[in-house]
Design a protein around this motif. Sequence first.
Motif, mmCIF file in Angstrom:
data_model
loop_
_atom_site.group_PDB
_atom_site.id
_atom_site.type_symbol
_atom_site.label_atom_id
_atom_site.label_comp_id
_atom_site.label_asym_id
_atom_site.label_seq_id
_atom_site.Cartn_x
_atom_site.Cartn_y
_atom_site.Cartn_z
ATOM 1 N N ALA A 149 24.868 -25.967 74.861
ATOM 2 C CA ALA A 149 23.409 -26.109 74.884
ATOM 3 C C ALA A 149 22.826 -26.469 73.524
ATOM 4 C CB ALA A 149 22.771 -24.812 75.384
ATOM 5 N N GLY A 150 23.649 -26.448 72.469
ATOM 6 C CA GLY A 150 23.148 -26.766 71.136
ATOM 7 C C GLY A 150 22.161 -25.735 70.623
ATOM 8 N N ILE A 151 22.401 -24.450 70.905
ATOM 9 C CA ILE A 151 21.493 -23.394 70.442
ATOM 10 C C ILE A 151 21.711 -23.176 68.946
ATOM 11 C CG2 ILE A 151 20.865 -20.964 70.686
ATOM 12 C CD1 ILE A 151 21.895 -21.111 73.565
ATOM 13 N N PRO A 152 20.678 -23.309 68.120
ATOM 14 C CA PRO A 152 20.838 -23.149 66.671
ATOM 15 C C PRO A 152 21.356 -21.773 66.294
ATOM 16 C CG PRO A 152 18.721 -24.177 67.190
ATOM 17 C CD PRO A 152 19.299 -23.705 68.493
ATOM 18 N N ALA A 153 22.038 -21.700 65.170
ATOM 19 C CA ALA A 153 22.652 -20.448 64.731
ATOM 20 C C ALA A 153 21.615 -19.368 64.472
ATOM 21 C CB ALA A 153 23.488 -20.694 63.481
ATOM 22 N N GLU A 154 20.391 -19.756 64.041
ATOM 23 C CA GLU A 154 19.369 -18.744 63.724
ATOM 24 C C GLU A 154 18.715 -18.137 64.952
ATOM 25 O OE1 GLU A 154 17.335 -22.823 63.445
ATOM 26 O OE2 GLU A 154 19.264 -21.915 62.889
ATOM 27 N N VAL A 155 18.961 -18.686 66.125
ATOM 28 C CA VAL A 155 18.371 -18.157 67.359
ATOM 29 C C VAL A 155 19.224 -16.992 67.844
ATOM 30 C CG1 VAL A 155 17.775 -18.635 69.762
ATOM 31 C CG2 VAL A 155 17.355 -20.363 67.997
ATOM 32 N N ILE A 156 18.615 -15.816 67.952
ATOM 33 C CA ILE A 156 19.335 -14.621 68.373
ATOM 34 C C ILE A 156 18.716 -14.073 69.653
ATOM 35 C CG2 ILE A 156 20.025 -14.036 66.020
ATOM 36 C CD1 ILE A 156 17.773 -11.965 65.973
ATOM 37 N N SER A 157 19.412 -13.147 70.260
ATOM 38 C CA SER A 157 18.906 -12.534 71.485
ATOM 39 C C SER A 157 17.701 -11.658 71.173
ATOM 40 C CB SER A 157 20.003 -11.692 72.134
ATOM 41 O OG SER A 157 19.516 -11.062 73.310
ATOM 42 N N GLU A 158 16.749 -11.589 72.110
ATOM 43 C CA GLU A 158 15.570 -10.757 71.962
ATOM 44 C C GLU A 158 15.088 -10.320 73.329
ATOM 45 O OE1 GLU A 158 12.917 -13.297 69.816
ATOM 46 O OE2 GLU A 158 12.801 -14.781 71.421
ATOM 47 N N THR A 159 14.291 -9.264 73.358
ATOM 48 C CA THR A 159 13.706 -8.833 74.616
ATOM 49 C C THR A 159 12.581 -9.787 75.000
ATOM 50 O OG1 THR A 159 12.025 -7.425 73.586
ATOM 51 C CG2 THR A 159 14.205 -6.440 73.992
ATOM 52 N N ARG A 160 12.127 -9.687 76.250
ATOM 53 C CA ARG A 160 11.017 -10.538 76.665
ATOM 54 C C ARG A 160 9.744 -10.210 75.881
ATOM 55 N NH1 ARG A 160 11.238 -11.913 83.121
ATOM 56 N NH2 ARG A 160 13.363 -12.734 83.145
ATOM 57 N N GLU A 161 9.556 -8.952 75.570
ATOM 58 C CA GLU A 161 8.390 -8.563 74.760
ATOM 59 C C GLU A 161 8.472 -9.183 73.377
ATOM 60 O OE1 GLU A 161 6.500 -4.542 72.714
ATOM 61 O OE2 GLU A 161 7.971 -4.357 74.320
#
Length: 429
Positions: A149-161
């Motif tokens: 998907a080409g997700i950048p390295a700085e993108v991390i998991s987070e809650t919906r809130e």
Amino acid sequence: MDCVLPPSLQRRDQRAKGEQYVRGLLTVEGRKSMRSIATLIGGSAAEQSMHHFISASTWDWKPVREALAHYLHRTAAPRAWVVQPLAIPKLGDRSVGVESPTGGAAAGPVAGQYAHGVWFASEELSVPVNWRLFLSNRWTEDPARRRRAGIPAEVISETREECAAASVLEAMRTWQVPARPVVFDVAGAGFRRLITGFDAASVPLLARTGALTVLEVAEPSLPGYGAGPLAVRHILESVKGLRRPVEWTDHRTGRRRTSLVVAVPVTLPEDGHRGAGRLAPPAASRDRRPLLVVGEWQDPKLPPAHIWLTGMTRVPVHELLHLTKLGGRVAHDAGTVGGRVGLRDFEGRSFDGWHRHMTLASVAHAVTVLSRGARATASVYAAPPRRFSGVRPGRRPVRSRCGGSGAAAAPAGPQGAAWSPAIHRRGVR
């Protein structure tokens, strides 16, 4: 379109492709696929070129979104930022961010993507200016999925809130646009954590909350004062006799409606109090900032239809209610205009492609609603003047300022003093 794309897309070929894509979103009937958009400029080669422009090009969507926000501030005078979720149903499971309906708490009732949009809104129109795609651990902790998907390295998991809050805080911290209040129309968010982030950005917050949220009554003259932490439903039930009628516009029908509204000065409960649930933060300090809880009844015999919490304690309650109704403006425009310009139609699988499509769909959305507004203004000026008796042109009488337990009874807070819808409409910045 020309006021947004040229300053933010530096290369001439990218500007041309962007204009072609937006024109396709505006003119193609039905689903806005790459193939249908490419038919406007011809053949399979055009489709391949357009696919590369959206999914594999180098242009950054963030400057385009910021340029759109600046343009809207100059031309449309939005009253608030509205944060709302957007569910995007998907049949397959390969598009970035897709969750299955059996995926637990991260998934919705149907398979699809889940995003939060930040909209500039007024009573007349709303336009999305920023987007954030919710990504669960299923996507952020799977190297193969991230790579595909080409997700950048700085993108991390987070809650919906966290995703919802970051969608607007990200823009406010980096875009040089005038402050407006944030209407946080997202269910289940913890207000204490939210208000900490928005305080740091010096932006007033009006957040939807639930009947089980625990607060303390802060006005000595009201029932419940001194009783300690109470559920909001009990606080509002005890002050039903102070409700006042307020008129508002239903943006789905265009009709005027009336609700019964009351506002109660409150504070957050002591940290760690039993029953505080998601309101309790990790720090162990007592937060005594002045707040208002606003209850709205559309049927006086039923529980409140909507409950909101805010630090704008100096804003009259009827103004607060009108701000909450901007969420209805956004929902209406997302379902009508957003559907026509393809907000839910991206068929690609990449992270960058999704963001580029949503950015250009937002530009197409702005073109649509601003053109609609221009046509409406032209028809008003073409019509013969009307006479009004006792009311200034363009204004309606306010039936009630919701006195009794309203904002006037609340202590002043820094957010309430910083912004007022009435001041904004007079043109004072």
